[in-house]
Design an enzyme around this catalytic site. Structure first.
Site, PDB file in Angstrom:
ATOM      1  N   ARG A 324      -4.666  13.314  -4.504  1.00 11.62           N
ATOM      2  CA  ARG A 324      -3.927  11.854  -4.884  1.00 11.62           C
ATOM      3  C   ARG A 324      -4.482  10.958  -4.742  1.00 11.62           C
ATOM      4  NH1 ARG A 324       2.460  11.859  -4.552  1.00 11.62           N
ATOM      5  NH2 ARG A 324       2.910   9.644  -5.534  1.00 11.62           N
ATOM      6  N   GLU A 727       6.324   4.419   0.337  1.00 13.59           N
ATOM      7  CA  GLU A 727       4.779   4.507   0.119  1.00 13.59           C
ATOM      8  C   GLU A 727       4.262   3.269  -0.384  1.00 13.59           C
ATOM      9  OE1 GLU A 727       3.282   8.626   0.863  1.00 13.59           O
ATOM     10  OE2 GLU A 727       4.615   8.596  -0.869  1.00 13.59           O
TER      11      GLU A 727
END
Length: 776
Positions: A324, A727
């Site tokens: 990621r 997030e």
């Protein structure tokens, strides 16, 4: 009921309206029940971990006789006491034993567990172990690991598009550099804790503070050697998680369950904060080498980046985390030619794990570092360079992983924030101030965020729910997500209240349990509301369809004439209370319970090819921060922060604003004050609140303006057109790091990028100031 209100907004708790967190009053009055508050049955035992005081060694002998003989001790658990598999690796790589048998891999590694009549007795006894070891060399960071020939802890990833060699050859400017990005401790208010109660046959019930009940269930079953249906995991709420309770809870759940079944008594385990911080994983540290080519306008032509991470002794979630980081190494910017590679390095440190952003923040920091390098090299405002490199129309809309960016709103969002924060005028004023001020310098930066929403492990993008409507019209709601303070239960309850057009007070939000919703995904990746909200809506719509069919048949009207109103239902020309319809349906034997399900559509990922559409949509945001720096000491403060963040059509604006504010402060802390430090012996020295500095209230911006982009909406197949919020705003804190960089650069007339490593502690800021002054 002629005066029946028909406005959806009149429903107390309807979606798109401010509603306080369902447990807010309980939180502030101390009435919220956490795992440690559960009444302990008679005979409850307490476990405590015995940990290693060496960093890397082969175990020659482990003498636990003094431990077993200590007052109050019932027994000791070691690897020999595990009836099933001695492995709690969340990815199934079989590289994370509950207790090691021959090799110690990091300082603070759990070696055994003491079980005693009291927690104090267990804690004291754990110190009595005698061990003989053969010390082995150790490597503590990615560079040491590479030099020592350590392996990758998991398979690296490469993302590539275009022709990097050609891009570098044709560009007039090129800069190479290295960025060190520190890790971060989760510092949840409630530490790791697990409480296991044995049942008959193979059964065991585990109450624990976990973001992933199904994983804890499967791990306990795996270690006990029983089927998953014998294990029930319950979670009412957590006192914070931030990713630290996604996989790290496995150890504590398994130890409690092992002891409970071995001695047939309830067992609780709760480590001290020092042991919690030493024995559990954190955000990954990264060493990022970048090579960027660009033209005279500051437009990036080619990028190559290598992302080496301190992963720790086992794989844990390091594979998807380092993946990621590459997914977000572009942030908001189009790279015509790009090659990005990960190097997830094994190290002799605690196994790092998930943390809010899951590798994404480290990738975004790298993108912003390259932008400021270009700006300083060309003498431009970094915001001008940022705008020049934004994703754009066809031809400038393809990510390094070959997903097309079709929903980009950054030009409008950044433009609005630039205007509302008065960025241009303030920057001019700061340049003038710095020219006249000898020691006190200021800086300002406006940074964007583009963050992909979905688990990159495609199979995790699913959720289930269970709704019961009782004969009195009250509603029982259960779903697979976990509440850790973010307001997930409140939002999902709002979705259900809106579906039935009833007040939220009718809805009972119950604890998350594997008994009701099986095979749940972790509450992570900002997906809690997206997935569980849609699953709950599916269950509500099933029950509504049955009620509509029943009413249409009983009162002989067209189903379209059955309309749900606030706390009532209109059937033809007749209006009755919601509870009256439910009671009639019950008497007619209509099924008033439903299991809902949702899976995110249109996503796929081919890791081997480095191509796919791993994200269903993107969330965007922008932050403008101004700082003041004392160049004599390196100390600084944040004077003002303005944020405009995209949450689509918010399910609950007041909760979403709270998430944005908290994420910004946590992100700012990661980049400024929160420093993890290991000594040469491999001991984590920042293992308590006394040595690890999180932001205080006094560290918050003096002026703090937070707004939501209320004009933004998400695609139709999302929960009420909202967007994830957990997030994405974490990376808004990068604006503080960039503002510090400008302030530091002013001492050398902005001719050179200060290359501040993170965290940019006052010491690092001071060293950067002195270095730049020496270069003048």
């Amino acid at each position: 009921m002629k005066d029946q209100i028909t406005s959806t907004e009149a429903i107390r708790g309807a979606v798109h309206s401010d509603l306080r967190h369902d447990s807010a009053i309980k939180h502030v009055t101390g009435r919220a029940e956490y795992c440690d508050d559960i009444a302990e049955p008679a005979g409850t035992l307490h476990a405590y971990l015995g940990t290693s005081d060496v960093t890397h060694a082969r175990i020659r002998s482990l003498d636990l006789s003094a431990v077993r003989a200590a007052p109050g001790v019932i027994g000791v658990l070691t690897a020999a006491d595990i009836p099933g598999a001695n492995d709690i690796s969340p990815t199934g790589r079989n590289d994370e034993p509950v207790f090691p048998t021959d090799l110690i891999e990091f300082h603070g590694q759990p070696l055994f567990a003491v079980v005693a009549e009291s927690r104090d007795a267990a804690r004291r006894a754990a110190e009595l172990a005698q061990m003989e070891v053969e010390d082995l060399p150790h490597a503590l960071d990615p560079l040491q690991a590479q030099a020592a020939g350590y392996p990758h802890i998991t398979d690296p990833l490469k993302l590539e598009r275009g022709d990097v060699a050609t891009g570098f050859a044709e560009a007039p400017h090129r800069i190479t550099g290295r960025l060190n990005v520190g890790g971060q401790d989760h510092m949840y208010l409630e530490g790791q804790i697990s409480f296991a109660i044995p049942g008959e046959d193979d059964d065991v019930v585990v109450h624990c503070s976990t973001q992933h009940p199904s994983e804890a269930q499967h791990m306990v079953a795996h270690v006990l050697g029983v089927p998953s249906n014998a294990v029930t995991v319950n979670v009412r709420r957590m006192g914070g998680g931030f990713g630290g309770k996604e996989s790290q809870m496995n150890l504590f759940a398994c130890v409690a369950a092992l002891a409970a079944k071995k001695w047939d008594r309830p067992v609780k385990i709760r480590p001290d904060r020092d042991q919690d911080m030493s024995a559990t994983g954190k955000r990954h540290d990264f060493v990022i080498d970048y090579d960027v080519a660009f033209d005279e306008a500051g437009c990036i032509q080619a990028v190559e980046g290598e992302f080496a991470a301190r992963c720790g002794w086992s794989s844990d979630l390091s594979g998807p985390v380092t993946d990621r980081a590459l997914f977000h190494a572009d942030n908001a910017y189009f790279y015509p030619h790009v090659r990005l590679t990960s190097r997830p390095m094994k190290t002799n440190t605690v196994s790092n794990t998930a943390f809010r952003g899951f590798g994404g923040p480290q990738g975004v920091v790298a993108a912003e570092r390259m932008i400021e390098e270009i700006a300083f090299a060309l003498g431009k405002d970094p915001l001008e360079v940022r705008k020049a490199n934004f994703y754009g129309p066809e031809g400038r809309d393809l990510t390094p992983y070959h997903q097309q960016v079709t929903d980009n709103i950054l030009e409008r969002l950044v433009g609005e924030l630039e205007k509302s924060a008065d960025y241009q005028a303030r920057r001019k004023a700061i340049l003038k101030f710095n020219a006249q001020s000898r020691f006190l310098k200021r800086g300002i930066a406006l940074t964007p965020v583009k963050f992909g929403i979905s688990f990159t492990a495609t199979h995790y993008n699913q959720a289930g729910s269970l709704i019961h409507v009782y004969s009195d019209g009250s509603i029982h709601l259960n779903h697979g997500g976990t509440e850790m303070g973010q307001g997930l239960n409140t939002k999902v309850a709002q979705v259900v209240a809106d579906a039935f057009q009833v007040d939220i007070t009718r809805i009972k939000i119950t604890r998350t349990t594997t008994e009701k919703v099986p095979n749940t995904s972790a509450t992570a990746a900002s997906s809690g509301s997206d997935l569980n909200g849609m699953a709950a809506l599916d269950a509500a719509e099933q029950i509504k369809a049955r009620l509509v069919e029943f009413a249409a048949d009983k009162w002989e009207v067209d189903p379209a004439a059955v309309i749900f109103l606030p706390n009532a239902v209109k059937v033809g020309n007749e209006v009755m209370g919601f509870d009256a319809l439910v009671k009639a349906a019950y008497m007619a034997r209509v099924h008033l319970s439903a299991a809902g399900f949702y899976k995110t559509p249109d996503i796929y990922w081919d890791r081997a090819a480095g191509r796919g559409r791993p994200f269903y949509y993107y969330a965007y945001g922008a932050s403008c921060s101004e700082v003041s720096v004392d160049t004599l000491t390196g100390e600084y403060r944040v004077e003002r922060t303005d944020i405009l963040h995209d949450v689509g059509r918010s399910l609950n604006p007041v909760l979403d604003k709270g998430q944005v504010e908290g994420a910004f402060i946590q992100g700012m802390g990661w980049l400024t004050t929160e420093e993890l430090w290991w000594d040469k012996q491999g001991r984590l020295r920042t293992h308590a609140p006394s040595t690890y500095k999180i932001p205080l209230a006094s560290d918050a911006p003096r002026i703090f303006n937070v707004g939501l982009a209320e004009w933004s909406v998400n695609p139709e197949r999302t929960i009420k057109r909202s967007k994830a919020v957990g997030e994405p705003p974490f990376m808004l804190g990068i604006s503080v790091l960039e503002a510090l960089s400008m302030a530091v650069a002013s001492v050398a007339d902005y001719r050179e990028c200060p290359r501040l490593d993170a965290p940019a502690t006052p010491e690092r800021v001071l060293m950067a100031v002195e270095r730049l002054r020496g270069d003048k």
